[in-house]
Enzyme design. Structure first.
Site, mmCIF file in Angstrom:
data_model
loop_
_atom_site.group_PDB
_atom_site.id
_atom_site.type_symbol
_atom_site.label_atom_id
_atom_site.label_comp_id
_atom_site.label_asym_id
_atom_site.label_seq_id
_atom_site.Cartn_x
_atom_site.Cartn_y
_atom_site.Cartn_z
ATOM 1 N N SER A 102 0.691 -1.270 -0.058
ATOM 2 C CA SER A 102 -0.047 0.012 -0.206
ATOM 3 C C SER A 102 0.787 1.377 0.038
ATOM 4 C CB SER A 102 -0.819 -0.005 1.202
ATOM 5 O OG SER A 102 -1.763 1.035 1.357
ATOM 6 N N ASP A 245 -2.300 6.492 -3.192
ATOM 7 C CA ASP A 245 -0.973 5.679 -2.646
ATOM 8 C C ASP A 245 -0.661 4.407 -3.774
ATOM 9 O OD1 ASP A 245 -3.309 4.023 -2.413
ATOM 10 O OD2 ASP A 245 -2.642 3.395 -0.525
ATOM 11 N N ASP A 247 -1.142 1.406 -4.053
ATOM 12 C CA ASP A 247 -1.785 0.601 -4.387
ATOM 13 C C ASP A 247 -3.226 0.979 -5.036
ATOM 14 O OD1 ASP A 247 -2.859 0.736 -1.862
ATOM 15 O OD2 ASP A 247 -3.567 -1.558 -1.560
ATOM 16 N N ASP A 249 -5.728 2.548 -3.436
ATOM 17 C CA ASP A 249 -6.875 2.050 -2.739
ATOM 18 C C ASP A 249 -7.472 3.373 -1.924
ATOM 19 O OD1 ASP A 249 -5.316 1.854 -0.649
ATOM 20 O OD2 ASP A 249 -6.142 -0.090 0.008
#
Length: 463
Positions: A102, A245, A247, A249
């Site tokens: 992440s 960010d 990833d 999400d």
């Protein structure tokens, strides 16, 4: 060995804490726990990753583990976490595995699991996977082992999902023509999908940090480092900026004047727009204990309740599912639109935000001004026994006294760190000096009562 799963999957330093062997074993255990028991068909898993170089060898290990249990594996390649969750749901897969840490820096990596339907795991499923790591299992042979295939074209299906979702929800075939946006893609998993979706909907797009090389993910960029985005919005005269960010999400926004618009403010903007259209279920939003008290004041004054959960977007999602709510999230930019997605989706959140701007004709700063942040002081008290924070009589009494003194216009939160022997003391109050005084008093009590050794608290303040 302590619990492997943290607040969002298993994370660690790639090839030290998170090894290929552990990734393989976790994949084997997950296939046994998440696969349909006694299924007469072959099970199917989707595997995706962010651009970290360590994701390559971890992907190989996960794929090998899944296939060795007889699961057919489809490698999607580099894709945002919400994109993989969508594909698991849309494709009827039995489970999904995402290799990502992440917003964490490149030396870290992690593994996130999704069950059928694209949902993150609850504590019971995670505990079952950890327990399964120690169990023997019967290995299939010959034609019973899993097949492995590649389907990078599925990434385009996720882009189509973003575009079609926005058009369906707005019911106006809305266009983002006339809006100029700067996208900070954190050199991460959204570097192709986000620009494609925004451009297809008509927005003028300027991209920064959109060239991942496997080592530069989240490197002084993205949602945790929005300073470059703030400068770029002003430089390009954009209507707004969006920082994802690693990833993709989560998302943080920047208004045309360069000011940050965080997750709390985005939730408020979407909540009011959804309420106006009669789309906000339960007339409530679900947030975590870390959301600013200013969000509560803004929404409650407009007839919308604020429900709080423990930190972590999966806790938010569980409360949303249990209560039938359809909007929630965290101040860091995880925003969940439950009718549209099974997890936080930074690009989808940003598109919905821009749709509100387009529909209302109002600039982002005006929309965000509905939330007046309450001054917040956060003090980290290290080297303490975090496990006694809720049971020590003196600490509990001090918290109760502080809450009583602050009343309805302030609040106190003591939260143990998930990874360190640290207790985080947070105080919110409209009087910043009073917030600091109360926080420092509580930090002193925590340090004295729970100390593991003599130490000095570290403090930070946020407005």
């Amino acid at each position: 060995m302590g619990r492997l799963f943290g607040s969002d999957g298993v994370r660690g330093r790639a090839n030290q804490d998170l090894t290929a062997e552990l990734a393989l074993d976790l994949a084997v255990a997950a296939s046994h726990v998440l696969g349909e028991s006694g299924a007469q068909r072959r099970l199917k898993a989707l595997v995706g990753r962010d651009p970290r170089i360590s994701g390559q060898f971890l992907e190989c290990a996960v794929v090998a583990g899944l296939a060795s249990t007889g699961v057919d594996v489809v490698r999607v390649g580099v894709i945002p976490t919400p994109g993989l969750a969508h594909l698991v749901r849309a494709g009827g897969a039995d489970l999904g595995v995402m290799l990502t840490a992440s917003h964490n820096p490149m030396p870290e990596n992690g593994i996130k699991f999704f069950r059928a339907g694209g949902w993150k795991l609850d504590d019971a499923a995670e505990d079952a996977i950890e327990a399964q790591l120690l169990e023997p299992w019967q290995r299939p042979m010959g034609a019973a082992v899993g097949r492995v295939s590649d389907a990078p074209q599925l990434v385009e299906e996720y882009v189509h999902h973003l575009v079609s979702t926005l058009r369906t929800v707005t019911q106006d075939n809305i266009s983002l023509v006339g809006l100029k946006v700067v996208l900070d893609l954190a050199n991460g998993a959204g570097h192709r999908t986000a620009p494609a979706a925004f451009r297809e909907l008509g927005a003028e797009v300027v991209v920064i940090n959109g060239k991942p090389d496997g080592t530069n993910i989240n490197d002084r960029c993205g949602s945790t480092h929005p300073e470059e985005l703030q400068r770029a919005v002003l430089e390009h005269g954009a209507d707004l900026g969006i920082a994802l960010d690693g990833d993709a999400d989560r998302a943080i926004a920047v208004a045309a004047d360069g000011e940050i618009v965080d997750g709390d403010q985005m939730i408020a903007i979407l909540a009011l727009a959804m309420q106006e259209r009669g789309l906000l279920k339960g007339r409530a939003v679900v947030v975590t204990s870390m959301s600013n008290l200013g969000l509560d004041h803004a929404l409650k004054d407009r007839g919308i309740d604020v429900i709080r959960t423990d930190v972590g977007d999966r806790h938010v999602m569980r409360a949303m599912r249990d209560g039938g709510y359809n909007l929630g999230g965290e101040p860091v930019g995880h925003v969940i639109l439950r009718d549209l997605a099974t997890t936080g989706d930074g690009a989808l959140t940003a598109l919905m935000l821009m749709a509100v701007m387009s529909d209302s004709g109002a600039p982002l700063a005006e929309l965000a001004s509905v939330v007046q942040r309450i001054p917040q002081v956060l003090i980290n008290v290290p080297d303490v026994d975090k496990h006694r924070v809720e049971t020590d009589a003196d600490v509990v009494a001090a918290v109760a006294a502080a809450n009583a003194a602050l009343g309805a216009r302030g609040r106190v939160l003591l939260r143990p760190s998930g990874t360190e022997q640290v207790v985080r003391v947070m105080v919110e109050c409209e009087d910043a000096e009073r917030s600091r005084a109360v926080a420092e008093g509580l930090a002193a009590v925590v340090a004295e009562r729970l100390t593991l050794r003599t130490t000095t608290p570290r403090s930070t303040a946020r407005g």
